[in-house]
Design an enzyme around this catalytic site. Structure first.
Site, PDB file in Angstrom:
ATOM      1  N   GLU A 201       2.350  16.410  15.734  1.00 64.09           N
ATOM      2  CA  GLU A 201       2.411  15.110  15.062  1.00 64.09           C
ATOM      3  C   GLU A 201       3.769  14.431  15.251  1.00 64.09           C
ATOM      4  OE1 GLU A 201       0.093  14.847  11.360  1.00 64.09           O
ATOM      5  OE2 GLU A 201       1.884  13.949  10.495  1.00 64.09           O
ATOM      6  N   ASP A 202       4.824  15.192  15.219  1.00 63.56           N
ATOM      7  CA  ASP A 202       6.168  14.590  15.114  1.00 63.56           C
ATOM      8  C   ASP A 202       7.074  14.822  16.313  1.00 63.56           C
ATOM      9  OD1 ASP A 202       5.428  13.655  12.625  1.00 63.56           O
ATOM     10  OD2 ASP A 202       6.354  15.319  11.534  1.00 63.56           O
TER      11      ASP A 202
HETATM   12  P1  NDP Z   1       4.823   8.911   4.542  1.00 64.84           P
HETATM   13  O1  NDP Z   1       3.678   9.651   5.086  1.00 64.84           O
HETATM   14  O2  NDP Z   1       5.549   7.981   5.452  1.00 64.84           O
HETATM   15  O3  NDP Z   1       5.936   9.849   3.927  1.00 64.84           O
HETATM   16  C1  NDP Z   1       5.585  11.038   3.270  1.00 64.84           C
HETATM   17  C2  NDP Z   1       5.706  12.192   4.239  1.00 64.84           C
HETATM   18  O4  NDP Z   1       7.063  12.332   4.651  1.00 64.84           O
HETATM   19  C3  NDP Z   1       5.341  13.516   3.643  1.00 64.84           C
HETATM   20  O5  NDP Z   1       3.946  13.703   3.710  1.00 64.84           O
HETATM   21  C4  NDP Z   1       6.116  14.475   4.514  1.00 64.84           C
HETATM   22  O6  NDP Z   1       5.312  14.656   5.673  1.00 64.84           O
HETATM   23  C5  NDP Z   1       7.352  13.696   4.919  1.00 64.84           C
HETATM   24  N1  NDP Z   1       8.621  13.952   4.203  1.00 64.84           N
HETATM   25  C6  NDP Z   1       9.859  13.911   4.778  1.00 64.84           C
HETATM   26  N2  NDP Z   1      10.820  14.092   3.881  1.00 64.84           N
HETATM   27  C7  NDP Z   1      10.210  14.292   2.692  1.00 64.84           C
HETATM   28  C8  NDP Z   1      10.712  14.550   1.389  1.00 64.84           C
HETATM   29  N3  NDP Z   1      12.021  14.631   1.122  1.00 64.84           N
HETATM   30  N4  NDP Z   1       9.828  14.686   0.369  1.00 64.84           N
HETATM   31  C9  NDP Z   1       8.500  14.603   0.623  1.00 64.84           C
HETATM   32  N5  NDP Z   1       7.970  14.352   1.845  1.00 64.84           N
HETATM   33  C10 NDP Z   1       8.810  14.192   2.884  1.00 64.84           C
HETATM   34  O7  NDP Z   1       4.322   8.167   3.268  1.00 64.84           O
HETATM   35  P2  NDP Z   1       3.789   6.696   3.223  1.00 64.84           P
HETATM   36  O8  NDP Z   1       4.758   5.794   3.886  1.00 64.84           O
HETATM   37  O9  NDP Z   1       2.407   6.722   3.707  1.00 64.84           O
HETATM   38  O10 NDP Z   1       3.826   6.354   1.696  1.00 64.84           O
HETATM   39  C11 NDP Z   1       2.871   6.870   0.793  1.00 64.84           C
HETATM   40  C12 NDP Z   1       2.260   5.734  -0.012  1.00 64.84           C
HETATM   41  O11 NDP Z   1       3.203   4.740  -0.319  1.00 64.84           O
HETATM   42  C13 NDP Z   1       1.131   5.076   0.740  1.00 64.84           C
HETATM   43  O12 NDP Z   1      -0.022   5.127  -0.061  1.00 64.84           O
HETATM   44  C14 NDP Z   1       1.597   3.646   0.961  1.00 64.84           C
HETATM   45  O13 NDP Z   1       0.553   2.705   0.752  1.00 64.84           O
HETATM   46  C15 NDP Z   1       2.633   3.455  -0.076  1.00 64.84           C
HETATM   47  N6  NDP Z   1       3.700   2.600   0.379  1.00 64.84           N
HETATM   48  C16 NDP Z   1       4.511   2.043  -0.556  1.00 64.84           C
HETATM   49  C17 NDP Z   1       5.558   1.267  -0.182  1.00 64.84           C
HETATM   50  C18 NDP Z   1       6.440   0.737  -1.236  1.00 64.84           C
HETATM   51  O14 NDP Z   1       7.530   0.273  -0.948  1.00 64.84           O
HETATM   52  N7  NDP Z   1       6.046   0.802  -2.500  1.00 64.84           N
HETATM   53  C19 NDP Z   1       5.829   0.946   1.219  1.00 64.84           C
HETATM   54  C20 NDP Z   1       4.950   1.603   2.132  1.00 64.84           C
HETATM   55  C21 NDP Z   1       3.929   2.391   1.699  1.00 64.84           C
HETATM   56  P3  NDP Z   1       5.398  15.944   6.681  1.00 64.84           P
HETATM   57  O15 NDP Z   1       5.052  17.181   5.950  1.00 64.84           O
HETATM   58  O16 NDP Z   1       4.404  15.579   7.752  1.00 64.84           O
HETATM   59  O17 NDP Z   1       6.808  15.917   7.165  1.00 64.84           O
END
Ligand code: NDP
Ligand code: ZN
Length: 180
Positions: free
Chosen positions: A66-67
């Site tokens: 994925e990354d």
């Molecule tokens: P992302 O998927 O971009 O980010 C979460 C992912 O980042 C995790 O699943 C994990 O994936 C990885 N990760 C890296 N560092 C951390 C950490 N310190 N803690 C936890 N996870 C981490 O999330 P989204 O951008 O999709 O955001 C989630 C929700 O927010 C969505 O439903 C979206 O609609 C909403 N949203 C809100 C915004 C706002 O400003 N309010 C803007 C954009 C979206 P892995 O295990 O794969 O590394």
């Protein structure tokens, strides 16, 4: 033997460390990315009591396709078809929009193989722990709450594979942030 298993597990650790070497987590301190796959494998082996080499390798490798530029064929060649298939099962299609990817994780959860379900459960648990202890920089309360609730939807769809790991997820979910 256990010694050979240790060597093969460390092959996966070496491989993932190399592939993720330039990546950081999203927390304010930009922690090294490799800490996260190591945390999954550690949670599986300790709380989960998992000693299946392929599952632990898949946990270590779970974000390489994925990354990073890693391919399924490469994982097949280095770690075998079972590990590669498990990693594919927990890999999102990055060609899709984020909202669709999130919906598909929920929809696909009930169809995961036992090994992929273990890796998914550990991934969501580790991410909720990180989201509580060291959240992504700039995420407001509502966004963190949405993340907790989406993660729980995914986990509730997974087949029942390991009650101790599920309890660890529930404990992590209990730290869902609320307004002060
Ligand atoms: P992302 O998927 O971009 O980010 C979460 C992912 O980042 C995790 O699943 C994990 O994936 C990885 N990760 C890296 N560092 C951390 C950490 N310190 N803690 C936890 N996870 C981490 O999330 P989204 O951008 O999709 O955001 C989630 C929700 O927010 C969505 O439903 C979206 O609609 C909403 N949203 C809100 C915004 C706002 O400003 N309010 C803007 C954009 C979206 P892995 O295990 O794969 O590394
Ligand atoms: Zn992950």
């Amino acid at each position: 033997s256990q010694v050979l298993h240790a060597a093969e597990l460390l092959e996966a650790v070496m491989f993932a460390a190399e592939r993720h070497r330039q990546q950081r987590r999203k927390d304010a301190e930009a922690s090294p990315y490799i800490n996260h796959p190591i945390a999954l494998a550690h949670l599986l082996a300790t709380t989960g009591g998992v000693d299946d080499l392929a599952v632990l390798q898949a946990a270590i490798l779970h974000d390489t396709i994925e990354d990073t530029d890693t391919t399924e064929a490469e994982l097949q060649a280095r770690f075998g078809p079972a590990v590669a298939a498990m990693v594919m099962e927990v890999t999102d299609d990055k060609a899709l929009a984020k909202a669709e990817r999130k919906a598909l994780q929920v929809a696909h959860a009930p169809h995961k193989s036992p090994g992929a379900a273990l890796v998914k459960l550990a991934d969501k648990t580790c991410n909720l722990r990180d989201m509580a202890a060291a959240p992504p920089a700039g995420w407001d309360l509502a966004r963190r709450q949405e993340y907790f609730d989406w993660a729980r939807q995914v986990v509730e769809g997974l087949p029942r594979v390991n009650d101790a790991l599920r309890a660890a997820f529930d404990a992590a979910y209990a730290a869902r942030p609320v307004a002060p």
